[in-house]
Design a protein around this motif. Structure first.
Motif, PDB file in Angstrom:
ATOM      1  N   GLU A 174      -0.577  -4.980   2.976  1.00 17.01           N
ATOM      2  CA  GLU A 174      -0.565  -3.884   3.932  1.00 17.01           C
ATOM      3  C   GLU A 174       0.811  -3.788   4.573  1.00 17.01           C
ATOM      4  OE1 GLU A 174      -3.562  -1.935   7.032  1.00 17.01           O
ATOM      5  OE2 GLU A 174      -3.913  -3.942   6.316  1.00 17.01           O
TER       6      GLU A 174
ATOM      7  N   LEU B 252      -7.168  -7.746  -2.718  1.00 15.43           N
ATOM      8  CA  LEU B 252      -6.763  -7.322  -1.375  1.00 15.43           C
ATOM      9  C   LEU B 252      -6.166  -8.544  -0.677  1.00 15.43           C
ATOM     10  CD1 LEU B 252      -6.924  -4.619   0.060  1.00 15.43           C
ATOM     11  CD2 LEU B 252      -9.166  -5.276   0.936  1.00 15.43           C
TER      12      LEU B 252
ATOM     13  N   SER C 171      -7.272  -2.366   8.812  1.00 13.28           N
ATOM     14  CA  SER C 171      -8.038  -1.554   7.878  1.00 13.28           C
ATOM     15  C   SER C 171      -8.538  -2.297   6.645  1.00 13.28           C
ATOM     16  CB  SER C 171      -7.224  -0.342   7.460  1.00 13.28           C
ATOM     17  OG  SER C 171      -5.926  -0.751   7.152  1.00 13.28           O
TER      18      SER C 171
ATOM     19  N   HIS D 105     -10.398  -0.553   3.454  1.00  8.59           N
ATOM     20  CA  HIS D 105      -9.881  -0.528   2.075  1.00  8.59           C
ATOM     21  C   HIS D 105     -10.924  -1.044   1.091  1.00  8.59           C
ATOM     22  CE1 HIS D 105      -6.137   0.665   3.602  1.00  8.59           C
ATOM     23  NE2 HIS D 105      -5.714  -0.512   4.006  1.00  8.59           N
TER      24      HIS D 105
ATOM     25  N   PRO E  26      -3.874   8.714   0.391  1.00 10.39           N
ATOM     26  CA  PRO E  26      -5.023   7.943  -0.096  1.00 10.39           C
ATOM     27  C   PRO E  26      -5.543   8.429  -1.443  1.00 10.39           C
ATOM     28  CG  PRO E  26      -5.433   8.799   2.131  1.00 10.39           C
ATOM     29  CD  PRO E  26      -4.134   9.366   1.670  1.00 10.39           C
TER      30      PRO E  26
ATOM     31  N   LEU F  71       0.831  -1.205   0.000  1.00 11.60           N
ATOM     32  CA  LEU F  71       0.000   0.000   0.000  1.00 11.60           C
ATOM     33  C   LEU F  71       0.863   1.252   0.000  1.00 11.60           C
ATOM     34  CD1 LEU F  71      -2.808  -1.192   2.389  1.00 11.60           C
ATOM     35  CD2 LEU F  71      -3.100  -0.436   0.047  1.00 11.60           C
TER      36      LEU F  71
END
Ligand code: C2E
Ligand code: MG
Ligand code: MG
Ligand code: MG
Length: 285
Positions: A149, A175, A183, A187, A156, A117
């Protein structure tokens, strides 16, 4: 006495910190050289379609085999690469290798590639990825970017722009390690995602314990309710695979099927799995 103990604990703590800093320093130095020399290469772990047993794709996983340090785990060097500004060069090198490998696979086999990320804050990332795809000739539809992550998303808005550009070009977004990290759900709401990869910690005891299966079912329900494809990570035995197939999970990945393998082994693995599908079909006739 308590004071003395405290002091020695403190000293131990300090020396442990020193050792960690030294290790980080050493890894950073070695990493610089390894990235410059192209010594870090992707290995490939198959994603298996649970309905057909065929290979749906391969995930590229960075492997660094150092002459004296031995096998250095990505969990040790990826964070260092992120902190010392080497992650871009490393990622682009890995993506170049991996897209080249992927062009030798059948058209229905995708390449899954990890991006942290943190990297999404770089506004040029999307264009650079698309440029590397263009050079390799791999169609954008055959790339799946896995978001891992690492730290907070620094920017963002930039992340949304980068992901939007990739998605508009046909790249799919997954993801990673879904369910861990504070989070994940956040997300899911804020980024346009095509797929979730359920973290391997949720696979523990699945197939033996009904609570574990109920929980897994709920995660699958969440994914499917949002119209997403679901992959389960860390599938290590046949009972887990059976439970996943029964609950409608689309794909599985894990040691049950294969460890990450060098590029030379990928084509034979694809052939082996389509053989498994043919045998399965024949036995049903
Ligand atoms: P990940 O993306 O979640 O990758 C899955 C990890 O689980 C891999 O570890 C894989 O070897 C391991 N694994 C696969 N099947 C099983 C299983 O059945 N049981 C168990 N216990 N483990 C299994 P690996 O290769 O050590 O990578 C660790 C993490 O490092 C990756 O997790 C990913 O977050 C990161 N990583 C690896 N390569 C890259 C890269 O090129 N770029 C970035 N940004 N991160 C990377
Ligand atoms: Mg991954
Ligand atoms: Mg994962
Ligand atoms: Mg992981």
């Amino acid at each position: 006495r308590a004071k003395a103990e405290h002091k020695s604990a403190q000293r131990f703590h300090d020396s442990e910190m020193d050792a960690r800093l030294l290790e980080r320093d050493m890894i950073e130095r070695e990493l610089r050289a390894a990235v410059a020399n192209g010594d870090i290469q992707p290995f490939y772990q198959p994603l298996i379609d649970l309905r057909t047993q065929r290979v749906a794709g391969f995930e590229a996983l960075a492997r660094w085999i150092h002459p004296t340090l031995g096998d250095v785990a990505p969990e040790r060097f990826i964070p260092v690469a992120e902190n010392c500004g080497l992650i871009e060069d490393l990622s682009y090198h890995l993506l170049r290798q991996a897209t080249r490998a992927a062009t030798s696979w059948p058209d229905d086999v995708v390449l899954a590639f990890n991006i942290s990320l943190l990297q999404l804050s770089d506004k040029t990332l999307g264009l650079r990825i698309l440029h590397i795809l263009g050079e390799s000739g791999l169609p954008t539809q055959r790339l799946e970017v896995e978001l891992t992550e690492s730290a907070l998303v620094r920017d963002p808005e930039a992340a949304q722009i980068t992901l939007g550009a990739l998605r508009d070009a046909g790249v799919r977004i997954a993801l990673d390690d879904f369910g861990t990290g504070y989070s994940s759900i956040y997300h899911l709401r804020n980024f346009k995602i095509d797929k979730i990869k359920i973290d391997r910690s949720f696979l523990r005891r699945v197939g033996e314990d009904s609570d574990a299966s109920t929980f897994l079912g709920a995660l699958l329900g969440l994914g499917h309710g949002l119209g997403l494809t679901v992959t389960a990570e860390g599938v290590e035995d046949a009972a887990q695979a059976a439970a996943l197939a029964e609950q409608g999970c689309e794909q599985a990945q894990g040691f049950l099927y294969s460890d990450p393998m060098p590029v030379d082994a990928t084509l034979a693995f694809i052939a082996r799995q389509s053989g498994a599908e043919k045998a399965r079909k024949a036995s049903k006739l």
